[in-house]
Each structure stands twice: as C-alpha cells, then as structure tokens.
Design a protein around this motif. Structure first.
Motif, PDB file in Angstrom:
ATOM      1  N   LYS A  38       0.891  -1.428   0.014  1.00 28.52           N
ATOM      2  CA  LYS A  38      -0.022   0.080  -0.070  1.00 28.52           C
ATOM      3  C   LYS A  38       0.923   1.306  -0.089  1.00 28.52           C
ATOM      4  N   ALA A  39       2.130   1.105   0.357  1.00 30.83           N
ATOM      5  CA  ALA A  39       2.956   2.207   0.084  1.00 30.83           C
ATOM      6  C   ALA A  39       3.296   2.693  -1.281  1.00 30.83           C
ATOM      7  N   ASP A  40       3.595   3.827  -1.344  1.00 34.62           N
ATOM      8  CA  ASP A  40       4.180   4.339  -2.689  1.00 34.62           C
ATOM      9  C   ASP A  40       5.609   3.831  -3.006  1.00 34.62           C
ATOM     10  N   VAL A  41       6.430   3.391  -2.075  1.00 29.01           N
ATOM     11  CA  VAL A  41       7.708   2.889  -2.365  1.00 29.01           C
ATOM     12  C   VAL A  41       8.034   2.132  -0.891  1.00 29.01           C
ATOM     13  N   ALA A  42       8.673   0.929  -1.130  1.00 30.18           N
ATOM     14  CA  ALA A  42       8.933   0.263   0.009  1.00 30.18           C
ATOM     15  C   ALA A  42      10.475  -0.122  -0.120  1.00 30.18           C
ATOM     16  N   TYR A  43      11.077   0.171   1.286  1.00 31.77           N
ATOM     17  CA  TYR A  43      12.707   0.125   1.526  1.00 31.77           C
ATOM     18  C   TYR A  43      13.103  -0.757   2.483  1.00 31.77           C
ATOM     19  N   ALA A  44      14.004  -1.581   2.206  1.00 31.27           N
ATOM     20  CA  ALA A  44      14.781  -2.506   3.411  1.00 31.27           C
ATOM     21  C   ALA A  44      16.250  -2.324   2.967  1.00 31.27           C
ATOM     22  N   HIS A  45      16.940  -2.878   3.920  1.00 35.95           N
ATOM     23  CA  HIS A  45      18.468  -2.889   3.715  1.00 35.95           C
ATOM     24  C   HIS A  45      18.960  -4.413   3.418  1.00 35.95           C
ATOM     25  N   LEU A  46      19.750  -4.562   2.512  1.00 36.51           N
ATOM     26  CA  LEU A  46      20.196  -6.040   2.346  1.00 36.51           C
ATOM     27  C   LEU A  46      21.505  -6.062   2.801  1.00 36.51           C
ATOM     28  N   GLU A  47      21.438  -7.115   3.786  1.00 38.85           N
ATOM     29  CA  GLU A  47      22.773  -7.644   4.518  1.00 38.85           C
ATOM     30  C   GLU A  47      23.107  -8.804   4.307  1.00 38.85           C
ATOM     31  N   MET A  48      23.108  -9.007   2.616  1.00 38.72           N
ATOM     32  CA  MET A  48      23.523 -10.220   2.208  1.00 38.72           C
ATOM     33  C   MET A  48      23.967 -10.234   0.957  1.00 38.72           C
ATOM     34  N   ASN A  49      24.690 -11.368   0.257  1.00 37.63           N
ATOM     35  CA  ASN A  49      24.968 -11.428  -1.047  1.00 37.63           C
ATOM     36  C   ASN A  49      24.079 -12.549  -1.741  1.00 37.63           C
ATOM     37  N   PHE A  50      23.828 -12.308  -2.761  1.00 36.56           N
ATOM     38  CA  PHE A  50      23.458 -13.402  -3.618  1.00 36.56           C
ATOM     39  C   PHE A  50      24.115 -13.790  -4.863  1.00 36.56           C
ATOM     40  N   GLY A  51      24.184 -15.208  -4.969  1.00 37.79           N
ATOM     41  CA  GLY A  51      24.831 -15.879  -5.906  1.00 37.79           C
ATOM     42  C   GLY A  51      24.984 -17.388  -5.923  1.00 37.79           C
ATOM     43  N   ASP A  52      25.757 -17.919  -6.650  1.00 39.32           N
ATOM     44  CA  ASP A  52      26.101 -19.478  -6.877  1.00 39.32           C
ATOM     45  C   ASP A  52      27.275 -19.624  -6.196  1.00 39.32           C
ATOM     46  N   ALA A  53      27.283 -20.601  -5.039  1.00 35.77           N
ATOM     47  CA  ALA A  53      28.668 -20.729  -4.345  1.00 35.77           C
ATOM     48  C   ALA A  53      29.600 -21.369  -5.273  1.00 35.77           C
ATOM     49  N   ALA A  54      29.070 -22.141  -6.239  1.00 34.47           N
ATOM     50  CA  ALA A  54      30.136 -22.711  -7.147  1.00 34.47           C
ATOM     51  C   ALA A  54      30.986 -21.743  -8.004  1.00 34.47           C
ATOM     52  N   ASP A  55      30.401 -20.481  -8.234  1.00 32.14           N
ATOM     53  CA  ASP A  55      31.153 -19.308  -8.973  1.00 32.14           C
ATOM     54  C   ASP A  55      31.910 -18.394  -8.293  1.00 32.14           C
ATOM     55  N   LEU A  56      31.905 -18.604  -6.646  1.00 30.10           N
ATOM     56  CA  LEU A  56      32.388 -17.607  -5.805  1.00 30.10           C
ATOM     57  C   LEU A  56      33.503 -18.057  -4.965  1.00 30.10           C
TER      58      LEU A  56
END
Length: 464
Positions: A38-56
């Motif tokens: 219902k908000a015009d815009v929704a914010y949160a902080h990302l304390e995370m990395n996204f990725g495939d562990a086989a490539d990192l």
C-alpha cells in the motif's frame, strides 16, 4: 505527478535472509506484505550477497563474522513481499569479492528490486538509484562506514580501471585523554620507538596531519596506512568521531543531485563503528552526516549496522531513524560456510571434512540471548508537500520473545543443544510489540521526539 504530491514510504531494517519465504501465509506475515504494497515505495537494507557458491570464493581471511550468501532466487521473494529498493553498502558487501558484489547487483536487478551503494567503481557506487512510481520519482543514496580499505570503491584513472566496491563514508577517530595519561602513553611509545607527532609528517607520507596537541602510535601492523591510534591531550577521556571530509562532500554531492532529479530523496547509512561498546545512541559522526544530509535535500535518513533499534530524531521537519534493527535474522541458517569462518571461530580445521554449517559457534551476536536482535518495526512515513505529516511503527518479531531471555517461539531444526531461530518477521503480538515500541519511545524522547503507543502501534505526535 508534481513534487508536492503526498508520499507514503514503508521502511524495514536489515535483511540477513537466507531462505525462500513466499510460501508462508500467516495473517501476521501477510500483514507486512500489505504494508509494503500500500506504500508508494518500500525500502529495506540488504545485509546479504546473492550468488551461486560454485562460482564464488570468499574475499577475505581475517573477518570475525559470517560470510553472507544466499541463492539468487531469494531476491525474488523480497520483491514478492513488496520491497522496491534496497541499500547494498555494508561490511558484508565484499564477503565474496567483486564477483560476489556483481552477482548480488544482478540478482536484485533480475528480481526487479533497485539497489544502491555498491558498483563497478566509486562513481557507480555513489550515484543515486531511482525508482519510478505513480506518485513520482524516488531516489536512494547508500553509504557505509567501517569497511576495510580494499573494499572502498575507487575511480578510474588514465589506463586504470576503477576498483569495484562500496560507497564509503570513512571516519576520523581521535582519542582524547587527560594530560597526565597522555604523558604516560607518550613515554611508552617513545620506549617502543613507535611515537609519531606532527613533526614527523612530510609530503608524500601517509596518515593524518597531526595537530600540535596530538600524537600517534605508529604500530608495526599499520605503518603503511598510518591513520589510527591518534591521541589528543584534553581535560577528560573521550572518543571523537568525524566524517572524512572528502567522503562527506562526495555523498552530499550525490544527495544534492538526487534532490534536483527526484521528488523524494532517501539516504541510507550502514555503520558498524562505535565509540566504545555499542550502546543505545549513535556515534557523533552518524549524527553529523544525518544532519548534513537533511540540510542538502534528503527527506528521510535511515541508519543500520548495529542490528538493534535506536531512536528517532526530527531534524528540520525531516525524520532520522538512527537504527532500524533486524528485519530478517537468518545467519544461523547459512548453508555455505568457508574455511576462514571455521578457523576464526576456533574449530579444528584439520578436521574440516567433519565440520558442517550447524557447528557452534560460527556467527557473531548469537552466543547469548539479546532483546534487540530479534525484533524491529515496519515504519510508515507520510509526507505532504515535502512536509512530514506522520510516522507509524508496526512492531515485528523474528521468532523469539522480546525479552532478556529471548525465548525461541519459532525455531528451525530439532537440535536441543544449539536451537536455531526461524528469523522471519511476523507482526508482533501485543506483549512483544509493546516492548519494541517502548524502546523506540524512550530512545526517541532523548531527541525531543514524542511517540504515542497503544501497545500495537506507535505514532509520532506532531507539533512537538
């Protein structure tokens, strides 16, 4: 729409999110989705990395903490929840090096979530990200304090590429001590031959230019970047933190640009620095930056990094949230733990094949119960004609009671020796919610901010 439109912004805290969650349907969970949608815009902080562990691969070897990594599809669940934009600059942004940073940016983009605070070079990391909404254009600038030098993004020069990394807001720290104590420290430094004063600085030397009443321990491990352990003679003991002048101006420049090119400007500041133990009040440099950000055009300022809620200040009619706290807390459920983490936490790495991600301990902040790690609030901010017209706090809990004992109410796994908390947010019941809101009320009162609560929500009393 003209910039005089009404705005509704939903704000949530730090997302240490490791598991998909869109399959859940409790009313207390879907209520959070309703608040975001219902908000015009929704914010949160990302304390995370996204990725495939086989490539990192892990990007550091001396970190006393968790290596934050989840599968890219988890980012799509954040979008399902209603999150539109996230800050990505923090002390975990380079857990898996530049490749992990890029994979995180791409995962957010693929999920339809805008991100700010990290990039291929400093200009990219510092620039605002924009979100187009029916209400108008929203901008987010994201910065972080406390990262290591190799994590700071850098600019390209001639034939050299810029360095990928975070948008830094470096900090100058000075330890003020009484004269007698200063003389003792000087004598010790002279005895060890590690004393540095303003007389020792020459063009081309690294480190701060010291004042006449300052001196420094030029420790062996930091002689190539001599900027730490600066003491100043004074009347009492005190730790002074100040924003790095260059980084401050660079971030303020981004804020001014965003104010010209958008209808709503939000600034996110991640900091893991404290003036001593982490208490209930932000460091001086954080307040310095927050005030300057508002003065240069920010409409909303949010802080995070201590994983606890802090007070709310209204400055020049704009809200400053010094500590959002945790919104997802699932670091205990990380499935990919590198060698370095086992070694740092004291496990026998010669027996590495027998060690599994459920080993204890492996993650900071979870060794003892805490009433602040497992709760926070979804915050609604309303502005009209650029003027603050309302703040409402909806308390959430992440699977533990909001108490000193922090008893688990929603766990994962069957282990009784080291039980694991689910870590997913639900709107808190009246008992737990009242504890969250009372903390906000007390800490905000120190800034002259009055919150009125009925135990279920808290609202800003306007006109104070």
């Amino acid at each position: 729409m003209p910039p005089t439109a009404d705005w509704s912004v939903a704000i949530a805290g730090e997302c240490m999110v490791t598991r998909p969650f869109s399959m859940h349907s409790e009313a207390e969970f879907l209520r959070i989705r309703e608040l975001f949608e219902k908000a015009d815009v929704a914010y949160a902080h990302l304390e995370m990395n996204f990725g495939d562990a086989a490539d990192l691969h892990p990007g550091r070897g001396d970190w006393y903490g968790s290596y934050m990594l989840a599968e890219p599809h988890v980012a799509k669940d954040l979008r399902w929840l209603g999150v539109d934009v996230m800050s990505t600059a923090n002390n975990h942004s380079l857990d898996f090096g530049a490749k992990g940073l890029f994979s995180t940016v791409q995962a957010l983009k693929d999920a339809g979530v805008a991100g700010a605070g990290t990039g291929r070079d400093l200009d990219d990391a510092r620039m605002p990200t924009y979100v187009e909404t029916p209400r108008g254009r929203m901008a987010l600038i994201s910065t972080t304090s406390g990262n290591r030098p190799h994590e700071w993004a850098g600019r390209p020069k001639e034939t050299m590429q810029g360095r990928p990394g975070i948008n830094p807001l470096r900090v100058t720290t000075t330890y003020v001590i009484p004269r007698e104590a200063a003389q003792h420290l000087k004598a010790t430094a002279e005895g060890l031959n590690i004393l540095r004063t303003g007389k020792d600085w020459k063009p081309g030397k690294t480190g701060r230019v010291l004042r006449d009443d300052e001196f420094q321990y030029n420790l062996p491990g930091g002689q190539s970047a001599a900027g730490e352990m600066v003491f100043r003679e004074g009347d009492d003991y005190q730790i002074l933190t100040e924003c790095h002048a260059g980084d401050l101006e660079g971030n303020l420049r981004a804020i001014r640009s965003a104010a010209h090119m958008s209808d709503l400007v939000m600034v996110a500041h991640h900091f893991n620095i404290a003036e001593g133990p982490r208490g209930d009040r932000p460091p001086r440099f954080v307040r310095e930056f927050a005030h300057r950000a508002i003065e240069e055009g920010a409409d909303i300022f949010v802080g995070h990094g201590w994983h606890k809620t802090l007070g709310i200040e209204i400055y020049r009619g704009k809200p400053i949230f010094y500590g959002l706290g945790n919104f997802f807390a699932q670091s205990e459920l990380l499935e990919r733990v590198p060698y370095d983490s086992y070694e740092t936490w004291g496990h026998d790495v010669d027996a590495l094949p027998t060690l599994t991600p459920d080993a204890h301990p492996l993650h900071p902040g979870l060794d003892t119960p805490t009433p602040t790690w497992w709760s926070s609030a979804v915050i609604e901010v309303h502005l009209t004609d650029g003027r603050l017209t309302g703040i409402t706090l909806h308390p959430v809990e992440l699977g533990r009671e909001v108490s000193k004992e922090a008893k688990i109410t929603r766990g994962t796994g069957k282990s009784a020796q080291h039980p694991v908390t689910e870590g997913r947010p639900l709107v808190a019941d009246q008992v737990n919610g009242a504890e969250v809101l009372e903390r906000y009320r007390q800490l905000s009162a120190e800034y002259g901010t009055t919150l009125e609560t009925d135990g279920r929500v808290a609202r800003l009393r306007l006109g104070d």
